[in-house]
Design a protein around this motif. Sequence first.
Motif, mmCIF file in Angstrom:
data_model
loop_
_atom_site.group_PDB
_atom_site.id
_atom_site.type_symbol
_atom_site.label_atom_id
_atom_site.label_comp_id
_atom_site.label_asym_id
_atom_site.label_seq_id
_atom_site.Cartn_x
_atom_site.Cartn_y
_atom_site.Cartn_z
ATOM 1 N N TYR A 1 3.353 -0.172 16.588
ATOM 2 C CA TYR A 1 3.398 -1.597 16.251
ATOM 3 C C TYR A 1 4.319 -2.369 17.190
ATOM 4 O O TYR A 1 4.422 -3.583 17.117
ATOM 5 N N TYR B 1 -10.469 -5.920 4.015
ATOM 6 C CA TYR B 1 -9.365 -5.451 4.867
ATOM 7 C C TYR B 1 -9.904 -5.171 6.264
ATOM 8 O O TYR B 1 -10.906 -4.470 6.404
ATOM 9 N N LYS C 1 -0.105 4.209 0.312
ATOM 10 C CA LYS C 1 -0.626 5.268 1.198
ATOM 11 C C LYS C 1 0.362 5.576 2.313
ATOM 12 O O LYS C 1 0.326 6.642 2.896
ATOM 13 N N GLY D 1 -5.414 -7.539 3.957
ATOM 14 C CA GLY D 1 -4.313 -7.798 4.893
ATOM 15 C C GLY D 1 -3.434 -6.583 5.086
ATOM 16 O O GLY D 1 -3.332 -5.726 4.205
ATOM 17 N N GLY D 2 -2.795 -6.524 6.226
ATOM 18 C CA GLY D 2 -1.898 -5.412 6.544
ATOM 19 C C GLY D 2 -0.570 -5.936 7.075
ATOM 20 O O GLY D 2 -0.296 -7.138 7.009
ATOM 21 N N SER D 3 0.229 -5.033 7.619
ATOM 22 C CA SER D 3 1.574 -5.413 8.049
ATOM 23 C C SER D 3 1.536 -6.371 9.242
ATOM 24 O O SER D 3 2.280 -7.346 9.273
ATOM 25 N N THR E 1 -7.874 1.410 -3.314
ATOM 26 C CA THR E 1 -8.596 0.605 -2.314
ATOM 27 C C THR E 1 -9.764 1.335 -1.656
ATOM 28 O O THR E 1 -10.421 0.774 -0.784
ATOM 29 N N GLN F 1 -4.729 -5.212 13.239
ATOM 30 C CA GLN F 1 -3.335 -5.305 12.775
ATOM 31 C C GLN F 1 -2.323 -5.209 13.918
ATOM 32 O O GLN F 1 -1.227 -5.746 13.828
ATOM 33 N N GLN G 1 -12.221 -7.410 -2.212
ATOM 34 C CA GLN G 1 -11.283 -6.825 -1.251
ATOM 35 C C GLN G 1 -11.901 -6.920 0.150
ATOM 36 O O GLN G 1 -13.070 -6.531 0.341
ATOM 37 N N ARG H 1 -16.297 -0.119 8.103
ATOM 38 C CA ARG H 1 -16.054 1.097 7.316
ATOM 39 C C ARG H 1 -16.817 0.924 6.008
ATOM 40 O O ARG H 1 -18.030 0.843 6.034
ATOM 41 N N HIS I 1 0.837 -1.198 0.000
ATOM 42 C CA HIS I 1 0.000 0.000 0.000
ATOM 43 C C HIS I 1 0.876 1.254 0.000
ATOM 44 O O HIS I 1 1.623 1.498 0.952
ATOM 45 N N GLN J 1 -1.921 -6.714 0.872
ATOM 46 C CA GLN J 1 -1.749 -5.270 0.631
ATOM 47 C C GLN J 1 -1.196 -4.543 1.863
ATOM 48 O O GLN J 1 -1.750 -3.533 2.299
ATOM 49 N N PRO J 2 -0.068 -4.995 2.406
ATOM 50 C CA PRO J 2 0.506 -4.328 3.577
ATOM 51 C C PRO J 2 1.117 -2.977 3.225
ATOM 52 O O PRO J 2 1.655 -2.806 2.129
ATOM 53 N N GLY J 3 1.036 -2.040 4.145
ATOM 54 C CA GLY J 3 1.569 -0.707 3.875
ATOM 55 C C GLY J 3 2.655 -0.287 4.849
ATOM 56 O O GLY J 3 3.780 0.028 4.475
ATOM 57 N N SER J 4 2.319 -0.317 6.146
ATOM 58 C CA SER J 4 3.191 0.274 7.177
ATOM 59 C C SER J 4 4.564 -0.362 7.285
ATOM 60 O O SER J 4 5.491 0.251 7.819
HETATM 61 C C1 LIG Z 1 -7.498 -0.852 2.617
HETATM 62 C C2 LIG Z 1 -6.168 -0.934 3.293
HETATM 63 N N1 LIG Z 1 -5.327 -1.910 2.929
HETATM 64 C C3 LIG Z 1 -4.106 -2.037 3.491
HETATM 65 C C4 LIG Z 1 -3.664 -1.157 4.450
HETATM 66 C C5 LIG Z 1 -2.277 -1.329 5.023
HETATM 67 O O1 LIG Z 1 -2.279 -1.739 6.341
HETATM 68 P P1 LIG Z 1 -0.972 -1.602 7.240
HETATM 69 O O2 LIG Z 1 -0.580 -0.189 7.194
HETATM 70 O O3 LIG Z 1 -1.361 -2.086 8.573
HETATM 71 O O4 LIG Z 1 0.045 -2.478 6.616
HETATM 72 C C6 LIG Z 1 -4.506 -0.118 4.870
HETATM 73 C C7 LIG Z 1 -4.077 0.810 5.929
HETATM 74 O O5 LIG Z 1 -4.773 1.589 6.481
HETATM 75 C C8 LIG Z 1 -5.797 -0.005 4.270
HETATM 76 O O6 LIG Z 1 -6.640 0.982 4.627
#
Ligand SMILES: Cc1ncc(COP(=O)(O)O)c(C=O)c1O
Length: 367
Positions: free
Chosen positions: A246, A173, A45, A217-219, A86, A178, A171, A143, A43, A235-238
Motif C-alpha cells: 500500500y 466491493y 478477514k 469499499g476498502g482501505s 461478505t 484499492q 454489497q 468476481r 473486515h 468495510q475496510p480491512g487492511s
Molecule cells: C468483500 C471485501 N470487502 C472489503 C475488503 C477489505 O479491503 P481492504 O483490505 O483493501 O481494506 C476485502 C478485501 O479483500 C473484501 O474482499
Amino acid sequence: MTGAMKVEELDTPVLLVDAGALERNIIAMRDIAAATGVAYRPHAKTHKSPIVANMQLEAGAVGVCCAKLGEAEIMAAAGIPDILITSQVVGRNKLVRLIQAAQTAKIMVVADNEDNISDLSSAAQTGGKPMDVLIEVDIGQGRCGVPPGPEATRLARLIAETKWLRFRGLQGYQGLIQMTADFDQRQAQVELALEKLMDTADHLKSASIEIDILTGGGSGSSIIDSALGRYTELQPGSYVFMDSRYRHAQWPGGAPCPFENALTILGTVISRPATDRAIVDVGYKAASSDGGPIVVAGNMDAEFSFAGDEHGQLFFPGRTCPLALGDKVTFLPSHCDTTVNLYDGYIVTRDGLVEDVWEIAARGRVQ
Ligand SMILES: Cc1ncc(COP(=O)(O)O)c(C=O)c1O
C-alpha cells in the motif's frame, strides 16, 4: 513495565503487532468515517482476531465483516454481536452451520443466485429465525455478484417476498483499485465503480424496493468512499495492519497515508554465505508471497527474495552485508491477510517490549 521481554529476545520467525500503531490505525479509520458520519464495519478477514474486532467496535464500528463462515463462527462464539459475511454461503453443511452461528449473533449474508436464496430461506425456516440478506453486485472486480442493473431487482424482490428472508441492501466491493498509486486516478476508479452500484440501487428504488444498506469499499478507497457519501457502510480491512504494497498509494493533497505498518515479521540471520548476502529464517511458511516480496523495515537498503519454504535472502548489491549471524531483521509483510493466516498468534509489542500474546483465533478458518 519491569521484566518485560525485549523484542530482540524473541525466537523467530515471529509475527509482531505494534500496539500503538494498531490503536492509531483504528482511530484514523474512525476519524475518516466520522468526518462524514458514514457507518463502518471493518473486515475481520485481515486480523482474524476477536480481540482486534472488539477494539474496532469500541472505537465505533457498527459490526464486523467476515469473509468466511468459519471466521464468523469464531467471532460469534467470542461475543461479536453483529456480522456481515461478505462471501456467498453455499451448500447444505454450511447452511446448517450458518443457522447455528446465527443463534448467537446477528448475521447477515450476501447472495447472487436464486437457488442459494431458496436454500437460505429453507435454512432460516429450520432455524426459526428470519435471515438478513444483501445482494452482491459486481462493480468491476469480476468476481462474485450479479451484473449492475435489473438482475439485482429481480433477486431483491424474490428475497423480499420470501417469508424467512429480509432484503437489506446491496454489497459492491472493487478490490482491484484499492492500491492505485495516483490519488486522482484512484478517485476516478472509485467513482466509476460506485456509479454501477448506484445505478443498481436506482433500479431497486424505481421498483419500490427499500434499501437499508449499501456496503463496500476498502482501505485505499476509504477516504474517497467517505467523502462521496454513497455507501451507508464502509468495510475496510487492511488499514489495521497495512500491507507494505500500500506504500505507493497517495493520499489527497500529497498528505501521508494515515495508516501505519502495525504488523511485522521478525526474522534472524542464520547464514552469511557471501559478503553481499545474508540468509534469514523467513521463507514462504513465515510470510505470504501472493503480494510479492516482503520488505525490510527501516533504512537497511537490502533486496529481499524468497529462497524456499524456510529461507529468505537479503542481497546488498555492490556492498558488504552489514549483518552478522544471529542478527534480527524486521520485515513488513506485502499482504497482511494471508500472512496472518500462517501464524497461531500475535506477539503484541509496545516501545520495543513484549506486552501481550493474542491468539489468531480464526487462523485457518477458510471453510
Ligand atoms: C468483500 C471485501 N470487502 C472489503 C475488503 C477489505 O479491503 P481492504 O483490505 O483493501 O481494506 C476485502 C478485501 O479483500 C473484501 O474482499
